[in-house]
Structure formats: C-alpha cells, structure tokens
Scaffold this motif. Sequence first.
Motif, mmCIF file in Angstrom:
data_model
loop_
_atom_site.group_PDB
_atom_site.id
_atom_site.type_symbol
_atom_site.label_atom_id
_atom_site.label_comp_id
_atom_site.label_asym_id
_atom_site.label_seq_id
_atom_site.Cartn_x
_atom_site.Cartn_y
_atom_site.Cartn_z
ATOM 1 N N UNK A 168 0.808 -1.200 0.000
ATOM 2 C CA UNK A 168 0.000 0.000 0.000
ATOM 3 C C UNK A 168 0.852 1.266 0.000
ATOM 4 N N UNK A 169 1.921 1.269 0.802
ATOM 5 C CA UNK A 169 2.794 2.434 0.930
ATOM 6 C C UNK A 169 4.244 1.968 0.888
ATOM 7 N N UNK A 170 5.032 2.581 0.010
ATOM 8 C CA UNK A 170 6.446 2.253 -0.116
ATOM 9 C C UNK A 170 7.258 3.542 -0.093
ATOM 10 N N UNK A 171 8.151 3.640 0.874
ATOM 11 C CA UNK A 171 8.986 4.831 1.019
ATOM 12 C C UNK A 171 10.447 4.412 1.060
ATOM 13 N N UNK A 172 11.174 4.688 -0.024
ATOM 14 C CA UNK A 172 12.600 4.378 -0.131
ATOM 15 C C UNK A 172 13.413 5.660 -0.319
ATOM 16 N N UNK A 173 12.860 6.778 0.051
ATOM 17 C CA UNK A 173 13.500 8.070 -0.199
ATOM 18 C C UNK A 173 14.784 8.230 0.593
ATOM 19 N N UNK A 174 15.686 9.068 0.056
ATOM 20 C CA UNK A 174 16.933 9.438 0.728
ATOM 21 C C UNK A 174 17.782 8.227 1.085
ATOM 22 N N UNK A 175 18.128 7.452 0.049
ATOM 23 C CA UNK A 175 19.057 6.339 0.171
ATOM 24 C C UNK A 175 20.073 6.439 -0.964
ATOM 25 N N UNK A 176 20.782 5.347 -1.211
ATOM 26 C CA UNK A 176 21.763 5.316 -2.302
ATOM 27 C C UNK A 176 21.342 4.327 -3.389
ATOM 28 N N UNK A 177 20.068 4.186 -3.596
ATOM 29 C CA UNK A 177 19.554 3.271 -4.611
ATOM 30 C C UNK A 177 19.787 3.850 -6.001
#
Length: 503
Positions: free
Chosen positions: A130-139
């Motif tokens: 439903x909700x995916x937050x991967x912000x502010x990483x090194x992806x």
Amino acid sequence: MGTKFPNWLQTQTKLDTLDVSNNEISDLIPQWLTNLSNLDFLSASQNRIRGKLPNIPSTLNLLDFSSNLLEGSISKNYSGVSILNLSKNKLSGTISVLCTNSSILYHYDLSNNFFAGEIPDCLGKVYGLNCLNLANNNLFGEIPSSIGQLNFMVSLHLRSNMFYGEFPVSLNNCTSLAILDLGNNSLTGCIPTWIGERLKLLKILCLDSNDLKGSIPINICQLHSIQIIDLSSNHISGSIPTCLNSLMTKIDEVLLPNLTAFGNSERKYGIEDSFNEDLFDSEWLIWKGIKVEYGKDLKFMKLIDLSSNKLVGEIPVEITDLHMLNSLNLSRNKLTGSIPDKIGEMSSLENLDLSNNQLSRAIPMSLASISFLAHLDLSNNNLYGCIPLGTQLQGFSEAYQGNPKLRWPPLPTKCHRSEPGNAPQQGRIDEIEDDEHWIIWDFDFFVSMALGFILGFWGVSGTLILKRSWRHSYFQFLEDKKEKLSTAIVIYGAKLKRGMGAR
C-alpha cells in the motif's frame, strides 16, 4: 524511563503490545526481544537506540524502529512483518528482503538510510503493498516496470536516490496513487500525459530536481484532487497551461489509510493511534525560500512550484482563481508580460515568488490586499512604477531589488504622480504626495516663524537692554506717541459732542 532499555520487559512473555517510543533511550537494542513470542505490535521509535537490528518474534505484525541509530542490514527474519518502519537510521545493504515477505505487506518505510543497489524486479509480486517509502538512500538504476503491478499502491516515495531513465510508463496502472514523489533523481524524458488521465486521485505530485524536458501537459489539469505540484528544477519549456484553475477543486486531507484496514480491526490500547502518527506521510517542500519537511501539517498545504525551468509567455490570469493556494513559485524562468491584476484574489497566499523573470509593467494594486502574505520576492525583473501602498508590501525590503524603475518605500526612490504605469493607484498616490507636500510646507512655515520671532524680538529688545541712551530715546518716543494719541482722542471726542449738541 531512563537511558537504558527496561530489562524487566523480558520477563513479560505474554506481551502482545509494546510501545517505548520517545523515551530518550540511548541503550543498545536488546537481543532478547525475540523471546517475546506473543508480541504483535512493537514500537521503539524516537529514541537513540544503537546496535544492529535484533531478531524478532515471528508473530510481529507491526514494527517501528524509526528515528534511532541502528546499523547493519535487514535480515529475512523481518519478512513476516506487514507494517515496517525503519526510517531515519544508519541501515545499509540491499532491500531484497522486500521480495521474501511471506505475508501480506501493507507499509514499508526504509527512507533516510544508506541502502544501495537496485529495486528488485520481484517487488511487483508483493501482494497488497500500500505504501512504499525508499527516499533518501543510495539506490540506483531504472525504476523497474514491475512496480506498475502494485495496484493497491497509495503512496510511493523514491526521492533523493540515483534513479535514471525515463518516467516509468507502468505507473499508469497504479490508479490508486495519492502521493507520487520521484524528486531529486536523474529521470529524463517528458512528463507523461496519462498522469492526469490515469492518476486522478493524486494529491501530491513531486517530480522536481530531475532532467525532465518538454512542456507541462494540459492533461495535468484533470488532477482535481491535487494539493501539491512540484515540477521545479527541470528543463521544462513552453507556457504555463491556462487550465490550472481547474486544480484543487476536490480538496481532502492527505492521510494514509487507517491501520484498522490492515487486517486487524481490534484496537491495541491506543497503539494504533501512535502508529498513525508515525506513519503519517511527509514531504520536503521549498517554503519561503527554505527547504522544510512537512509531516502532520502536510494536509494544510496547497502549493504549486514551477521554478527553475525554461517556461515562457505570460502568467495566465486563470491561475488567480486558485483561491486556496498557499504558495506559488514561478521564479527563475523566462516569463514576460505583467503580474495579473487579479493577483489579490488569491487571498490564501502566504508565499509568492516571481523573481528572476522578465516581468514588466507596474505591480498590481490588488497585491496589497493579500492579508496572509509572509514571503514575497519580485526581484530581478523589469517592473516599474509605484509599489502599491500596504503595510505588508512595505515590509519586504529585499523583494524589489533588481527592478531599477520601481519607486516608493521601502525603496529610497520617490514615486512621482506623472510616472507611467501608475494610473491604477494614482488617486492614492496624489493624496500621499499632497500630504507629503503639506508636511514639508508646514515644517518650513514654523521654522520661518520661529526664526522671525527670535530675530524680531531680540533684535529690538536686545539693543534696548544693552544700550541705555537708545532705551531712553525709545521709551521717550513711545511716551510722545502716547501723548499725541491721547490728545487726538480728546479733541476728536469734544468735536463729536459739539456736533451732536448742535443737532
């Protein structure tokens, strides 16, 4: 509770709900948590807990270790958690654990860590995400097309990574999206026209700080529920669509789905309220020239930011119909023409930035009627004429720099009534100029009167006091004049009596 993790909790083997969040705990995270075999809800967020992620009981449904100092990678032991928040830590490694989830996954927040690698293609097979937050990483890498299989996706945050490639077409299948944030990456291509046609439930659209080009598609005006549009710092060209006034016609609060919808309707002693606070969506927005993270206050924000692009043409007058808009930023473009005369109808504006364009003509007088305006920047344009009178407008000392033909406070230059472009506000300007001239004349008059009194009085009285012979002559002169005047009055009175008696 003190700086130590409460050790007595390890004896509470029947615990199913544990919340020790926001307690200033700075201890190592205990490994005995796995012994709490009945634990269903666990929150230790908002502390300074150190160490590696511990093993957790397989019964856990909701886990929140956000805003701590945890390190290391995520193990498969976490694959059974349906709602997982590990944001704002120092975690690293890959996010392949997403694909090993053995149950229905609802919410995954791994933002603000050091995760690297690509988003695994198998992510699209995670049912119910439903909700995916991967912000502010090194992806890095391209956003996989499989992400379009997440039909239940409501919130997607991939901001501030190193994603490249064109805008993922597969996202047109995610018709439930309310929040889409792909900002601060290296995405290329154009803004797709299907955003307005397919993602009609969008409330937040952030595509800022990428390498997008082309024009703003007219179909974006179909986002009637939108509250925030940020397309700043790209290479977008063309004109601003005149249909923007159709935005924000169906405003509602920006909230994630209630936790009771996540398969467990039984309340857990207030723990659901606590998690609802933690899982509230947040966004980084430019507000009054400063980048600020908004959380619970996000629902009050209505913002359009098209700054730092290559937009041309005039500011469409239709944009002034957005009466609920809090912030409008069109700075650093190539806009021409004038500021719309109806700008004052945007009564909710708190932030207005039109700087670094090629705008000309006078500042509309209606701008002075915006009561809540707290930040204004009209610098580096070709504006001329008188700055409208208004307490707020005179308080923005730096808002008018780079417009050499602007006049009136707070600028040191004086506004003349005959100056071109002042007709809409001339009556008030005349009144102020007349007042100013009266004040100047009044001041000169009283100064002259004071000097005349001093010179006249002391010029005569001073000499009489200092020189005796002049003083005697002066008073003798007055005495003689007095005698002559008295004699003349007596003679005139006698003649008047004789004349009346004769009659």
